[in-house]
Scaffold this active site. Sequence first.
Site: not given
Length: 331
Positions: A15, A35, A194, A247, A257, A259, A282
Site C-alpha cells: 500500500w 526500514r 472490513k 471497501d 485480499s 485478510n 500482514v
Amino acid sequence: MVSNKKFAVIGGGSWATAIAKMLCENQEKIAWYMRSTYALEHLKQQKHNPNYLSSVAFDTNKLQLTNDINEAIQFADVVIFAIPSAFLSAELEKMTVSLEGKIIFSAIKGIVPETSLIVGEHFHNIYSIPYENIGVITGPCHAEEVALERLSYLTIACADQEKAKYVAKNLASYYIKTKTSDDIVGTEYAAVLKNIYSIAAGIAHGLGYGDNFQAVLMSNAIREMKKFIRKVHKMKRNINDSAYLGDLLVTGYSVFSRNRMFGNMIGKGYTVKSAQMEMSMVAEGYYACKSAYNLNLEYKAKTPIIDAVYQILYEGKNAKSVFNKLTEKLD
C-alpha cells in the site's frame, strides 16, 4: 488555501508503494521511508520495490529514499503513514523530530494495539496533533490494481476539507478517482472492521460455504458495521457509500485480499501461527479483531460476526462449530 505542500510516505509495503506511485504522478519529488536497506538500495538501482508491487517502475529522480524516519518527516509537510498498525508504535519511537505543524494522513487499516485507538485518535492523543491536521485515506482500492493502473476509487477524509481536497488532488490520476469526506472516525473504523469481516468471508470459503452464504454474510456485515460505528461515533453518514460498503465488498471478495486469504487458511484448518508464517504480508484483521472485540465490551453493539472471528482466532474454538452457530444468528 492549501498549496505547495511536500509529501512523505512512511512504509515499504504494497500500500505504501501504491501511494508513492500515485503521488509521483503529481509531485516533482516525494520522500519515502522504509526500514529495509536492501529494498532501498534495490529501488535506487533497479527502480522498483523488490518485495511488493515489483512491476511498478519508479522515476528515482522523484524519490528521496531514506531508512531514517526523521529525514522523511523533516522533508515533508504532509506525512502519509502506510505501515501495519501493529508496528506503528515501534516506528514512531524512532522519531527525534517533532510532528508539530505537520499534516498527518493515515493509510493504515488497523487499531494501534498499545493504545487500542484508531490511528487518527492515536496521533491526536499521544502526539497532540489537532484533528484538523489528521486525515484518512481509504478505498475501495487494492494496491495490486493501482500497480496495474486499473480504475480505482479513494475517499480522503479530514475535518479540514481544504486539506482533504489537496491530498485528494495529489493522489488523483486518470486511473484514480478521489472524493472527500468529513467522517474521519467513521471511515477509519470502517477500514478497520472490513478486514475482520474479510477474514470471516475467508473462513466461510475455507469451510466450504458457497456464494449464497457469502452474500448473506456480507449483507449482515455491513449492518453490523453500521451498528458498531454508530456506537463509537454518532453522526450522519450513508453506510452504503463506497468508503464503507464498497471497501467491505472489495476486501471480502477480492483474490488480492490478504485478510480473506488468511481467513481461508484458518477455515481449511491452519493454525493462526502457521497461516501467519505462510503469508508474506500482514493480515491487519487479525490484530483489529482483538481490539474491536475488547472495545465493544464497552460499547456493547450487537456484533455476532466479530465475536465469531474472535472466538476462532483468540479462543482457539473450532471454526466449523463457531460458524454453525453463526449461521443461526444471520438473516
